[in-house]
Design an enzyme around this catalytic site. Sequence first.
Site, PDB file in Angstrom:
ATOM      1  N   CYS A 264     -82.538  -1.247 -12.597  1.00 49.67           N
ATOM      2  CA  CYS A 264     -83.375  -0.207 -13.214  1.00 49.67           C
ATOM      3  C   CYS A 264     -84.869  -0.503 -13.184  1.00 49.67           C
ATOM      4  O   CYS A 264     -85.627   0.187 -12.509  1.00 49.67           O
ATOM      5  CB  CYS A 264     -82.929   0.001 -14.656  1.00 49.67           C
ATOM      6  SG  CYS A 264     -81.221   0.538 -14.793  1.00 49.67           S
TER       7      CYS A 264
HETATM    8  N1  NAD Z   1     -76.733  -0.710 -14.753  1.00 43.66           N
HETATM    9  C1  NAD Z   1     -77.424  -0.261 -15.789  1.00 43.66           C
HETATM   10  O1  NAD Z   1     -77.636  -0.998 -16.751  1.00 43.66           O
HETATM   11  C2  NAD Z   1     -77.958   1.157 -15.818  1.00 43.66           C
HETATM   12  C3  NAD Z   1     -78.472   1.637 -17.043  1.00 43.66           C
HETATM   13  C4  NAD Z   1     -78.925   2.936 -17.111  1.00 43.66           C
HETATM   14  C5  NAD Z   1     -78.911   3.741 -15.977  1.00 43.66           C
HETATM   15  N2  NAD Z   1     -78.436   3.252 -14.790  1.00 43.66           N
HETATM   16  C6  NAD Z   1     -78.412   4.159 -13.648  1.00 43.66           C
HETATM   17  O2  NAD Z   1     -77.077   4.621 -13.462  1.00 43.66           O
HETATM   18  C7  NAD Z   1     -76.791   4.801 -12.073  1.00 43.66           C
HETATM   19  C8  NAD Z   1     -75.576   3.960 -11.684  1.00 43.66           C
HETATM   20  O3  NAD Z   1     -75.897   2.595 -11.889  1.00 43.66           O
HETATM   21  P1  NAD Z   1     -74.782   1.476 -11.980  1.00 43.66           P
HETATM   22  O4  NAD Z   1     -75.499   0.258 -12.462  1.00 43.66           O
HETATM   23  O5  NAD Z   1     -73.584   1.944 -12.706  1.00 43.66           O
HETATM   24  O6  NAD Z   1     -74.412   1.324 -10.425  1.00 43.66           O
HETATM   25  P2  NAD Z   1     -73.151   0.522  -9.816  1.00 43.66           P
HETATM   26  O7  NAD Z   1     -73.560   0.131  -8.439  1.00 43.66           O
HETATM   27  O8  NAD Z   1     -72.691  -0.516 -10.778  1.00 43.66           O
HETATM   28  O9  NAD Z   1     -72.013   1.628  -9.733  1.00 43.66           O
HETATM   29  C9  NAD Z   1     -72.095   2.726  -8.903  1.00 43.66           C
HETATM   30  C10 NAD Z   1     -70.706   3.054  -8.421  1.00 43.66           C
HETATM   31  O10 NAD Z   1     -70.793   4.259  -7.658  1.00 43.66           O
HETATM   32  C11 NAD Z   1     -69.881   4.147  -6.565  1.00 43.66           C
HETATM   33  N3  NAD Z   1     -70.273   5.108  -5.546  1.00 43.66           N
HETATM   34  C12 NAD Z   1     -71.322   5.061  -4.693  1.00 43.66           C
HETATM   35  N4  NAD Z   1     -71.353   6.181  -3.935  1.00 43.66           N
HETATM   36  C13 NAD Z   1     -70.322   6.953  -4.340  1.00 43.66           C
HETATM   37  C14 NAD Z   1     -69.843   8.210  -3.939  1.00 43.66           C
HETATM   38  N5  NAD Z   1     -70.459   8.920  -2.986  1.00 43.66           N
HETATM   39  N6  NAD Z   1     -68.746   8.692  -4.550  1.00 43.66           N
HETATM   40  C15 NAD Z   1     -68.123   7.974  -5.522  1.00 43.66           C
HETATM   41  N7  NAD Z   1     -68.544   6.774  -5.942  1.00 43.66           N
HETATM   42  C16 NAD Z   1     -69.627   6.259  -5.349  1.00 43.66           C
HETATM   43  C17 NAD Z   1     -69.990   2.697  -6.146  1.00 43.66           C
HETATM   44  O11 NAD Z   1     -68.862   2.291  -5.403  1.00 43.66           O
HETATM   45  C18 NAD Z   1     -70.085   2.006  -7.516  1.00 43.66           C
HETATM   46  O12 NAD Z   1     -68.814   1.654  -8.012  1.00 43.66           O
HETATM   47  C19 NAD Z   1     -78.071   4.418 -11.342  1.00 43.66           C
HETATM   48  O13 NAD Z   1     -78.835   5.573 -11.145  1.00 43.66           O
HETATM   49  C20 NAD Z   1     -78.783   3.517 -12.336  1.00 43.66           C
HETATM   50  O14 NAD Z   1     -80.190   3.529 -12.151  1.00 43.66           O
HETATM   51  C21 NAD Z   1     -77.941   1.986 -14.701  1.00 43.66           C
END
Ligand code: NAD
Length: 425
Positions: A264
């Site tokens: 992030c």
């Molecule tokens: N990690 C955090 O602490 C956090 C906090 C707030 C917001 N976010 C935001 O949330 C979003 C997700 O982050 P995250 O940390 O969970 O990411 P992550 O990489 O942990 O998880 C994303 C998941 O999406 C899947 N994926 C990718 N493309 C896909 C598709 N086309 N169809 C289905 N699944 C698909 C991946 O395989 C993965 O399992 C990002 O925008 C991030 O900025 C993250």
Amino acid sequence: MSKFSKISVVGLGYVGLPLSLQFARSGVSVIGFDLDQQKIDSINSGKTYLKHFPSESIAEQVNAGRFEATIDPSRMSEVDAILICVPTPLDDHRDPDLSFVLDTARTIAPHLEKGVLVALESTTFPGTTEDELRTVLEEVSGMKAGIDFHLAYSPEREDPGRDDASVKTIPKVIGGLTPKCVALAETLYGQALDKIHLVSSCRAAEATKLLENIFRSVNIALVNELKVVYEAMGIDVHEVIDAAATKPFGFMAFRPGPGLGGHCIPIDPFYLTWKAREFGKHTRFIELAGEINTAMPDYVISKVADALNYEGKSIKGSNILILGLAYKANVDDCRESPSFVLMEKLEAKGATVEYNDPFVPTVPPTREHAHFTGKQSVDIENTYDLILISTDHAEYKTFDFSSYSCPLVDSRNCIQNKPVKYFRA
Ligand SMILES: NC(=O)c1ccc[n+]([C@@H]2O[C@H](COP(=O)([O-])OP(=O)(O)OC[C@H]3O[C@@H](n4cnc5c(N)ncnc54)[C@H](O)[C@@H]3O)[C@@H](O)[C@H]2O)c1
């Protein structure tokens, strides 16, 4: 407004998995969708793949029949709402990479049923939901947003590893395309979460999330800069932050460190920088914070060089152990971790570098640091020329280094049982 009984969460990572479980715990049936077959298999067999997340919490919902995972997008036709939690990284030119969000839109659009609510949770620039996501959903489904299906944006505020707040208790900001979209999203999230805060548009909700992350990036940069300035004056920045934090208003403590990490804070602010250019505006605070924060690994390296110098050694030829690969304490997430940068810079100067991380036994594949993939965590031993603390895992805080003879450089100010040759960075 009638309640939602079955939803789908797309993207079962750090954000999507806890969100799915919270809805399942609240009695909503959840079909988790991901492209990663290992995650699907793991969930369906009640096992975790996130170290800070117990298997029991997954197994409980899977066994109760409220949570299942699939890679079959046709299952989307069964649900009343689809929540999108896929990655939003930067591309090689450090511009927003919306490909995961738009690929998801293309995948789900053919299976959208009339009246379904689609809510984007991924962090992104203002306009993504109403312009980019909406366009693809409408084009592929042949339906109209706000009429045939509903569209909202609600940023995830998950902070993995935090004990004092959870998906349930963290207030949820929601913006929608139309009043009906907002009302539906309010009903949906209200079924599982304690507190909802409505804003006037998807854009305002998108901008809210960016403000939160820019706030962190800028304030971390500030204390990183003050650390260097105060050190030159012989003042301990941590003592100063502790003292300032006693003020009951108008101050919030941020801690300096070896650089920014995670999915992030190092990335999201630049989503706004990119979008602002379209309006002829510059985001100077964001750029400056980025500049200061990305310079921190070099500051740490200079401290490593100083510590070795006292021993009559140089970085070149030294064996160095880095403690902590995860970007923050007590989680297994090493995306964008400054530890990788430290390892690269030390190796480039001729050091042999090993790492220890109880949460990351093997380095997972990363786009930017692919050459470290498969490297294994080693034991902490008193046999190195220098030990460098990069992450303040609880285990390191209490580890007894008092008998260690090698220098220890602590970039997190976290070690309690210090060796004689202890240096802060
Ligand atoms: N990690 C955090 O602490 C956090 C906090 C707030 C917001 N976010 C935001 O949330 C979003 C997700 O982050 P995250 O940390 O969970 O990411 P992550 O990489 O942990 O998880 C994303 C998941 O999406 C899947 N994926 C990718 N493309 C896909 C598709 N086309 N169809 C289905 N699944 C698909 C991946 O395989 C993965 O399992 C990002 O925008 C991030 O900025 C993250």
